[in-house]
Structures are given as C-alpha cells and as structure tokens.
Design an enzyme around this catalytic site. Sequence first.
Site, PDB file in Angstrom:
ATOM      1  N   SER A 160     -50.352  13.718  51.065  1.00  0.00           N
ATOM      2  CA  SER A 160     -49.640  13.404  49.822  1.00  0.00           C
ATOM      3  C   SER A 160     -49.789  14.516  48.782  1.00  0.00           C
ATOM      4  CB  SER A 160     -50.091  12.055  49.248  1.00  0.00           C
ATOM      5  OG  SER A 160     -51.374  12.140  48.681  1.00  0.00           O
ATOM      6  N   ASN A 161     -50.908  15.211  48.777  1.00  0.00           N
ATOM      7  CA  ASN A 161     -51.032  16.345  47.850  1.00  0.00           C
ATOM      8  C   ASN A 161     -50.111  17.487  48.255  1.00  0.00           C
ATOM      9  OD1 ASN A 161     -53.085  16.050  45.566  1.00  0.00           O
ATOM     10  ND2 ASN A 161     -54.153  15.104  47.305  1.00  0.00           N
ATOM     11  N   MET A 207     -60.077  18.524  56.161  1.00  0.00           N
ATOM     12  CA  MET A 207     -61.410  17.950  56.388  1.00  0.00           C
ATOM     13  C   MET A 207     -62.310  18.885  57.188  1.00  0.00           C
ATOM     14  SD  MET A 207     -60.951  15.322  54.652  1.00  0.00           S
ATOM     15  CE  MET A 207     -62.341  14.259  54.976  1.00  0.00           C
ATOM     16  N   ASN A 258     -59.088  23.994  46.130  1.00  0.00           N
ATOM     17  CA  ASN A 258     -59.328  22.688  46.749  1.00  0.00           C
ATOM     18  C   ASN A 258     -59.179  21.604  45.694  1.00  0.00           C
ATOM     19  OD1 ASN A 258     -60.189  20.779  48.752  1.00  0.00           O
ATOM     20  ND2 ASN A 258     -62.209  20.747  47.779  1.00  0.00           N
ATOM     21  N   HIS A 263     -60.567  17.720  44.750  1.00  0.00           N
ATOM     22  CA  HIS A 263     -61.617  16.765  45.096  1.00  0.00           C
ATOM     23  C   HIS A 263     -61.478  15.535  44.190  1.00  0.00           C
ATOM     24  CE1 HIS A 263     -65.397  15.423  46.721  1.00  0.00           C
ATOM     25  NE2 HIS A 263     -65.762  15.089  45.499  1.00  0.00           N
TER      26      HIS A 263
HETATM   27  C1  GRF Z   1     -57.377  13.442  48.490  1.00  0.00           C
HETATM   28  O1  GRF Z   1     -57.994  12.356  47.880  1.00  0.00           O
HETATM   29  C2  GRF Z   1     -58.074  14.729  48.169  1.00  0.00           C
HETATM   30  O2  GRF Z   1     -58.633  14.742  46.877  1.00  0.00           O
HETATM   31  C3  GRF Z   1     -59.173  14.768  49.195  1.00  0.00           C
HETATM   32  O3  GRF Z   1     -58.585  14.250  50.362  1.00  0.00           O
HETATM   33  C4  GRF Z   1     -57.511  13.386  50.011  1.00  0.00           C
HETATM   34  C5  GRF Z   1     -56.293  13.900  50.721  1.00  0.00           C
HETATM   35  O4  GRF Z   1     -55.163  13.074  50.535  1.00  0.00           O
HETATM   36  N1  GRF Z   1     -59.685  16.120  49.335  1.00  0.00           N
HETATM   37  P1  GRF Z   1     -53.728  13.579  50.977  1.00  0.00           P
HETATM   38  O5  GRF Z   1     -53.840  13.949  52.462  1.00  0.00           O
HETATM   39  O6  GRF Z   1     -53.375  14.769  50.139  1.00  0.00           O
HETATM   40  O7  GRF Z   1     -52.809  12.425  50.769  1.00  0.00           O
END
Ligand code: GRF
Length: 201
Positions: free
Chosen positions: A13-14, A90, A107, A109
């Site tokens: 989603s990011n 991850m 990054n 967080h």
């Molecule tokens: C997010 O909460 C980000 O802060 C963390 O992992 C999650 C990833 O979510 N590092 P998405 O895959 O971007 O939806």
Amino acid sequence: MHSLGILLSGRGSNFVAIADSIDAGRIPDARISIVISNRAEAPGIAIARERGLNALVIPSKGRPREEHDHEVVAALKQNQVDLICLAGYMRLLSPWFVRQFPRKILNIHPSLLPAFPGLEAQEQAFAYGVKVSGCTVHFVDEELDHGPIIVQSAVPVLDGDSEHTLTARILEQEHIAYTEAIKVVLEGEFVITGRRLVGNT
Ligand code: GRF
C-alpha cells in the site's frame, strides 16, 4: 527525471501511495523505474505488473543475504535509480548494500522512532499504552530502523482503539508522510548535521 526503485515484500500500500502521488504530480519529475519483491506472492508485485511497471521478483528464501543483496543491487544499478524506497521490505539490508547508495535509501516505520523499532511496532506501542504513536520516514543506515529522520507524523491513541484501528490510522498517515519525505529528499534543500535534518532554504 528522478528514477525511483521500490523494494517490497507484501501488500504494497505504501508503494501504491507513492505511485499515485507521482501520477497525480504530487512528486514532480519522478518515475518508478523498478519494483523489486523478494517474495513472488507479494500482492504489491502483482499491482506493479498491473500498472505496467517494471516488476522483478528476486527470491530471498534460503539464500545467503550477501548473495541476494548483490542481485538486488545489480538490478537497481542497471535501472539507474537515484532513490530507493523500502515499502514493507521485510529484509535487513547488508552493510555492503547500504554503502552502495549512501543517503539514497529511505524506509518507513509505523512508530515514532526511536520508540518501538523492529517488527509489529503498532502492537508494541498499543501494548505499552502510549497516548501518541505515528510513523517515521528515515534514511537507512547500517542499523535497524535507525538513520536520520526525514518526516514524522503523530497519531493519537484513542480510548476506543484496538491494535487494528490504531494500525489503520497510522497507515493512512504513512501514505501521506512517504510522499512528503520523498519530495524533501528529491528537492535536496536540506542539510544533515549529526542525525538532524533541517531545511536550508
Ligand atoms: C507498513 O506499516 C510499513 O510502515 C512497514 O510495513 C508495512 C508495509 O505495508 N514497514 P504496505 O506493504 O506498504 O501496505
């Protein structure tokens, strides 16, 4: 034209928020040159393909970190990226990886660092009983969730919250904060003294 590389492992989603911001002109003069996932089944990589982006799976499972990192770095360099955005990636980057792109890796967080680094930050914050949490976009250095902070956004913890509702409200802010941070970095109008990033305009 700035060339972005996105690394992800999951939902994405990011990544989608960043791609939408570029399409909407909120991040000017930029394009996503490559999206790389270490997991073939990551929904984010399927979305990248649907959107016609250059999407690459470089599986990490069962492989030594350095070997995997070398392949990822080669792909990023081939695509001449000038900024790398970790978006739910991850994997811990090896120090060698980080040194290939000094101050070029961001990054996000889901906590107000330095509180609650590591996995399940929202659950950690909720269980601790903090009244305010949020998210942090930072440069990546050789330590986990550690480099200089670019943008932070605070999210109140409400009495009626569960871990899930808090996580969802933090995620909304993540999507806004990542765009803001990328703009700051691409505009380049800042100095970093020690850990402190301040605007120089
Ligand atoms: C997010 O909460 C980000 O802060 C963390 O992992 C999650 C990833 O979510 N590092 P998405 O895959 O971007 O939806």
